[in-house]
Design an enzyme around this catalytic site. Structure first.
Site, mmCIF file in Angstrom:
data_model
loop_
_atom_site.group_PDB
_atom_site.id
_atom_site.type_symbol
_atom_site.label_atom_id
_atom_site.label_comp_id
_atom_site.label_asym_id
_atom_site.label_seq_id
_atom_site.Cartn_x
_atom_site.Cartn_y
_atom_site.Cartn_z
ATOM 1 N N HIS A 332 20.533 -9.051 30.470
ATOM 2 C CA HIS A 332 21.348 -8.574 29.348
ATOM 3 C C HIS A 332 22.688 -8.044 29.857
ATOM 4 O O HIS A 332 22.764 -7.405 30.913
ATOM 5 C CB HIS A 332 20.613 -7.470 28.583
ATOM 6 C CG HIS A 332 21.322 -7.008 27.344
ATOM 7 N ND1 HIS A 332 21.527 -7.821 26.267
ATOM 8 C CD2 HIS A 332 21.875 -5.799 27.014
ATOM 9 C CE1 HIS A 332 22.171 -7.165 25.312
ATOM 10 N NE2 HIS A 332 22.401 -5.921 25.760
ATOM 11 N N ASP A 349 27.324 -2.261 23.182
ATOM 12 C CA ASP A 349 26.173 -3.133 23.367
ATOM 13 C C ASP A 349 25.951 -3.953 22.090
ATOM 14 O O ASP A 349 25.894 -3.407 20.986
ATOM 15 C CB ASP A 349 24.912 -2.334 23.695
ATOM 16 C CG ASP A 349 23.774 -3.237 24.138
ATOM 17 O OD1 ASP A 349 23.609 -3.423 25.354
ATOM 18 O OD2 ASP A 349 23.069 -3.776 23.259
ATOM 19 N N CYS A 399 24.825 -12.480 24.442
ATOM 20 C CA CYS A 399 25.286 -11.144 24.837
ATOM 21 C C CYS A 399 26.501 -11.208 25.752
ATOM 22 O O CYS A 399 27.435 -10.409 25.618
ATOM 23 C CB CYS A 399 24.152 -10.358 25.501
ATOM 24 S SG CYS A 399 23.399 -11.206 26.915
#
Length: 441
Positions: A332, A349, A399
């Site tokens: 991630h 995030d 991401c």
């Protein structure tokens, strides 16, 4: 006028041999004159033309006795009837009826070469051409048309002539020329695109349409050309022929086609793409923004400040208004930003996950760097913020793309207005920006 055929020699065919007929109907009328091609008199034959001043031969008008020394006989109107040509209102038949000089038309017999067949010429058409001859001979009459043709040819060569005009000039159907021109331009564009970017990963239909609009004046209706189909066919032909040795290099960063391939569809971005894009951002901001290498945080955690102290040996991080620190935790990507003026550390995030220890690690690094550079102002007073309400990903593969888009917009002081639906377009744009080594508008 009572039309009737006149015999020539021993034949009854009025178009036999070398006879030339001049009349409104294509036959010899009662006022027409026949010239005997068999005569031996050179003045009567000449080069195929007979002087109208000569007298008639054996085929003179009925009722007129032949004169042995005559080559042609022409009815001459009475002197009192001579005058300007009568008005005809554009009707050639009226001219034939009224005659050229007066009430009686004049017709000349012309002797053609022996090797040619019979020729029939209508008097009225030639009479009008002769009347217009003065206009045709005026200086400048044809200049505009000649210049227009030359200009059309030049525009065709340069590609500036519209498709409709090309169709008229070439004599081919405009629809066919339009499709062929579109296909040719699309193929040329695809070839140059492939050589520039090494693949068709960043290609979109909008790129092709924009190129067509810039390079030709035509109707871009999808019904005229199947652009996606043309792209698929062209890509299929090059599928087994990749651009050999395609490589991007910038400040010790190198990207191969395999690296760039991580930008395709829903692939995970690798560190090479993240770091190279950081170089592009720093260049675009004239290095007023500093982008840390994606391995920086991992090295900081593993070896502490001493392990990364040399990474910024030639960089004064506190002179930059913004620091961008990509955080890669296993599978991630997250982002930490540092605003040096306000001494604020922010966390971004795309899945709403907060790894608070990463923020603590960056704050400790900044304090250690300030002590190393003897900048007491930055050794304390730091604030930490978790940024909420930002664009979020709806899958588990974008991401890295979200992090790069955060970086791009924050470095340009732009709002974070994008969404998951924009990811395909953003991936293509990032690919192009890496190859162009600049941020595109």
């Amino acid at each position: 006028m009572d039309d009737r055929e006149v015999e020539t020699g021993n034949s009854s065919d009025s178009r036999n041999g070398n006879d030339v007929l001049l009349s409104g109907t294509g036959t010899l009328g009662e006022d027409a004159v026949r010239v005997d091609p068999g005569t031996s008199d050179p003045e009567r034959r000449g080069n195929g033309l007979v002087d109208s001043g000569a007298t008639a031969g054996p085929a003179s008008r009925p009722g007129s006795p032949p004169e042995p020394d005559s080559a042609m006989q022409v009815d001459q109107p009475h002197e009192a009837t001579r005058g300007p040509p009568p008005a005809s209102n554009g009707d050639p038949s009226a001219l034939v009826a009224d005659g050229i000089h007066g009430s009686t038309p004049m017709e000349l017999g012309i002797l053609s070469p022996p090797s040619q067949g019979s020729i029939a010429v209508e008097l009225a058409e030639h009479y009008w051409a002769l009347r217009d001859h003065r206009l045709y001979c005026l200086d400048g009459t044809w200049v505009g048309e000649v210049e227009g043709e030359q200009k059309e040819e030049e525009e065709i060569v340069s590609g500036k002539l519209s498709v409709e005009a090309r169709g008229l000039v070439s004599g081919r159907p405009v629809e066919k020329d339009t499709l062929e021109l579109q296909t040719e331009i699309v193929h040329e564009f695809l070839e140059s695109f492939y050589m520039k970017y090494g693949s068709f990963i960043p290609l979109s239909e909008a790129d092709v349409l924009e190129h067509l609009k810039k390079n030709c004046d035509l109707d871009l209706s999808p019904r005229r050309l199947d652009i996606p189909g043309e792209v698929r066919r062209y890509r299929a032909g090059l599928a087994s022929v990749p651009v050999a040795g395609f490589m991007l290099t910038c400040n010790k960063h190198t990207l191969s086609l395999e690296d760039l391939g991580t930008l395709e569809e829903q692939n995970w971005l690798n560190d090479q793409i993240i770091n190279m894009y950081g170089e592009v951002i720093m260049e675009a901001t004239q290095h007023k923004v500093h982008f840390f290498n994606s391995f920086f945080h991992k090295q900081l955690v593993a070896k502490g400040y001493e392990g990364v102290k040399r990474w910024t040996k030639k960089v004064d991080v506190f002179s930059k208004w913004l620091l961008l620190v990509p955080i890669h935790l296993e599978i991630h990507w997250s982002l930490i930003t540092v605003h040096t003026v306000t001494k604020t550390i922010c966390y971004y995030d795309s899945q709403g996950i907060v790894f608070k220890h990463t923020i603590d690690n960056i704050m400790k690094y900044l304090q250690s760097e300030a002590r190393e550079k003897k900048l007491t102002n930055y050794q304390k007073g730091w604030k930490m913020l978790i940024i909420k309400g930002i664009p979020q990903q709806k899958n588990d593969s974008d991401c890295g793309v979200f992090v790069l888009e955060y970086c791009r917009r924050l470095s340009r002081k732009q709002p974070l207005h994008f969404s998951q639906e924009d990811m395909p377009h953003i991936r293509k744009r990032i690919y192009k920006e890496l190859c162009d080594y600049r941020l595109n508008d």
